[in-house]
Design a protein around this motif. Structure first.
Motif, PDB file in Angstrom:
ATOM      1  N   TYR A   2     -49.772 -39.903 -40.759  1.00  0.00           N
ATOM      2  CA  TYR A   2     -51.037 -39.904 -41.501  1.00  0.00           C
ATOM      3  C   TYR A   2     -51.281 -38.551 -42.173  1.00  0.00           C
ATOM      4  O   TYR A   2     -51.772 -38.483 -43.296  1.00  0.00           O
TER       5      TYR A   2
ATOM      6  N   ALA B 224     -33.957 -40.623 -33.383  1.00  0.00           N
ATOM      7  CA  ALA B 224     -34.408 -39.232 -33.299  1.00  0.00           C
ATOM      8  C   ALA B 224     -33.256 -38.229 -33.416  1.00  0.00           C
ATOM      9  O   ALA B 224     -33.479 -37.070 -33.742  1.00  0.00           O
TER      10      ALA B 224
ATOM     11  N   VAL C 136     -43.988 -50.471 -35.252  1.00  0.00           N
ATOM     12  CA  VAL C 136     -44.028 -51.236 -34.014  1.00  0.00           C
ATOM     13  C   VAL C 136     -44.904 -52.454 -34.300  1.00  0.00           C
ATOM     14  O   VAL C 136     -46.048 -52.308 -34.707  1.00  0.00           O
TER      15      VAL C 136
ATOM     16  N   TRP D 298     -34.634 -35.128 -35.747  1.00  0.00           N
ATOM     17  CA  TRP D 298     -36.049 -35.029 -35.383  1.00  0.00           C
ATOM     18  C   TRP D 298     -36.230 -34.051 -34.216  1.00  0.00           C
ATOM     19  O   TRP D 298     -37.156 -33.236 -34.210  1.00  0.00           O
TER      20      TRP D 298
ATOM     21  N   ASP E  55     -44.410 -38.992 -35.463  1.00  0.00           N
ATOM     22  CA  ASP E  55     -44.428 -40.360 -34.949  1.00  0.00           C
ATOM     23  C   ASP E  55     -43.548 -41.292 -35.775  1.00  0.00           C
ATOM     24  O   ASP E  55     -43.865 -42.458 -35.955  1.00  0.00           O
TER      25      ASP E  55
ATOM     26  N   SER F  17     -38.550 -45.501 -40.096  1.00  0.00           N
ATOM     27  CA  SER F  17     -38.498 -46.413 -38.963  1.00  0.00           C
ATOM     28  C   SER F  17     -37.074 -46.815 -38.617  1.00  0.00           C
ATOM     29  O   SER F  17     -36.794 -47.226 -37.503  1.00  0.00           O
TER      30      SER F  17
ATOM     31  N   ASN G 166     -41.020 -42.891 -35.155  1.00  0.00           N
ATOM     32  CA  ASN G 166     -40.534 -44.106 -34.494  1.00  0.00           C
ATOM     33  C   ASN G 166     -41.683 -44.987 -34.022  1.00  0.00           C
ATOM     34  O   ASN G 166     -41.510 -45.861 -33.198  1.00  0.00           O
ATOM     35  N   ALA G 167     -42.870 -44.732 -34.569  1.00  0.00           N
ATOM     36  CA  ALA G 167     -44.041 -45.494 -34.126  1.00  0.00           C
ATOM     37  C   ALA G 167     -44.644 -46.278 -35.268  1.00  0.00           C
ATOM     38  O   ALA G 167     -45.655 -46.931 -35.101  1.00  0.00           O
TER      39      ALA G 167
END
Lengths: 253, 190
Positions: free
Chosen positions: A127, A238, A195, A109, A189, A234, A191-192
């Motif tokens: 998105y 990174a 959550v 990443w 994103d 997920s 790794n977001a």
């Protein structure tokens, strides 16, 4: 008129030969599998531009030559794992396992982000990627069509050791190519995504370490092909690289 | 004073040794991150090399966990023996650079009585927030209402910026984490 033509021609010649193509996408409200508020809210996608093709080995090689800190023999291990570009013949040589027009894979990443920055771009958000991937050849949102799902799922039936095809597949309604095939793509994103929406509940902090954790409410459950991508992203760190994870870049409108 | 001179000389030498030694590949200091602290001072993350750090990420408008993250950092520091305590720095970087400007960080530090000699509250640009969370292994996601969902951990970096220990126990002391700090900073047979 002739002077103008000469000028235009001169400008075209002055541009870097390999300047990447970006398609303009209008954005808007989008029913993502991942509700914006963790419950049911649709995502808002601002107008943006997306690279029409994934980044290729040849393009990534040019980047590595210009930014030697990203050579596989020089990169810091915290920014890319040991498999980073390991299918290349050398630190600055592609070889038979990495053809110039194949999408680049085994990039972390951090490396993908640095590449995009080098062309004045960034990684798309989840998105943005999901929105662009919702289109088929004629419709901007083909997700309710079983054929669209079939296409997304057919990725799984491709043997992972089969050589990757070159980029340049058929364009979707936005003029974007190869977005669901043949490689998976990093998003900014990554790794977001999972959550847990109740992460402020500290009863069991360990819960936060695991993807999913059963807390996020996922919409459009029939789109499990998309959900599997979220689960995969997920699970990555990174610095991780994989055989079939590539990327493309995005820019604001 | 005379006795202190050789000590100063040694410190100077040590300082230049840090600068001369290449960074280990697994150091978070390989990442180029520009921090701005609660007093408006700018510093590269890598400038913190040389002293062990307790690092976390938070945001000031967060009502629920973040006060507990700061409490846990304080609690952890207080649990260290004085010699160890004097040899580590605390760093908390905001997830929310849009709202956490220098003035907001400053007033938060004052309200929570965070001594600037010990605490660095810092902000960085959004792209660098994502990168920093990547090397630290923290996750966060902004919600439509401006709040963030995020993982809450305290991370111990050694003097070279390598992650030496971490804890996700927030709100109460993690004795194992305290032990790990002691072991790294002031080994018993030093």
């Amino acid at each position: 008129m002739r002077a103008w033509l000469t000028l235009a021609l001169g400008l075209m010649l002055a541009l870097p030969a390999a300047a990447a193509d970006y398609a303009a996408l209008p954005g808007g409200r989008f029913a993502s599998v991942l509700p914006a508020d963790g419950k049911a809210a649709p995502a808002q996608v601002a107008p943006f531009r997306l690279r029409t093709e994934p980044v290729t080995n040849a393009e990534f090689l040019a980047f590595v030559k210009a930014h030697p800190e990203w050579r596989r023999d020089r990169v810091a291990s915290i920014l890319a794992d040991r498999r980073y570009l390991s299918h290349w013949a050398g630190a600055e040589t592609l070889g038979s396992e990495a053809l110039p027009r194949q999408p680049v894979t085994r990039v972390s990443w951090f490396a993908a982000q640095a590449f995009c920055e080098s062309e004045g771009a960034r990684l798309p958000s989840w998105y943005e990627w999901e929105y662009a991937a919702a289109a088929d050849a004629t419709r901007r949102d083909a997700r309710s069509d079983p054929a669209w799902r079939e296409n997304l799922l057919s990725w799984y039936s491709r043997p992972s050791n089969a050589p990757l095809p070159d980029v340049g597949g058929a364009p979707n309604a936005y003029g974007v190519r190869d977005i669901t095939q043949p490689v998976w793509e990093w998003v900014d994103d990554f790794n977001a995504l999972l959550v847990a929406s109740d992460s402020r509940d500290q009863n069991d902090p360990d819960v936060l370490k695991f993807c999913g954790a059963g807390a996020v409410s996922l919409q459009e459950k029939e789109n499990y092909a998309v959900l599997m991508r979220i689960a995969m992203l997920s699970a990555l760190k990174a610095a991780d690289t994989t055989n079939n994870m590539g990327f493309r870049c995005a820019k604001p409108q | 004073m005379k006795r202190l001179l050789p000590l100063f000389a040694m410190l100077l030498l040590l300082g230049s040794a840090w600068a001369a030694t290449p960074l280990p590949g697994d150091s978070v200091y390989n990442l180029s991150v520009q921090l701005t602290d609660q007093d408006g001072h700018r510093q590269m993350l890598a400038d913190r090399r040389g002293r062990p750090q307790l690092v976390t990420m938070f945001y000031t408008s967060c009502q629920m966990v973040c006060p507990m993250i700061i409490d846990s950092l304080r609690l952890t520091r207080n649990a260290l023996d004085p010699a160890t305590r004097a040899r580590i720095d605390l760093l908390a970087v905001s997830f929310d650079p849009a709202r956490d400007d220098v003035a907001t960080l400053k007033s938060y530090a004052e309200k929570r009585k965070l001594d600037p000699r010990i605490w660095t509250l810092a902000r960085t640009e959004p792209a660098q927030v994502r990168q920093l969370s990547g090397v630290l292994g923290l996750q966060y996601r902004q919600l439509p209402d401006g709040e963030f969902n995020h993982s809450s951990e305290l991370i111990l970096l050694d003097a070279d910026g390598r992650i030496a220990a971490r804890t996700a126990r927030i709100g109460k002391l993690d004795p194992e984490f305290v032990q790990a700090i002691g072991k790294l900073v002031a080994p018993p047979h030093d």
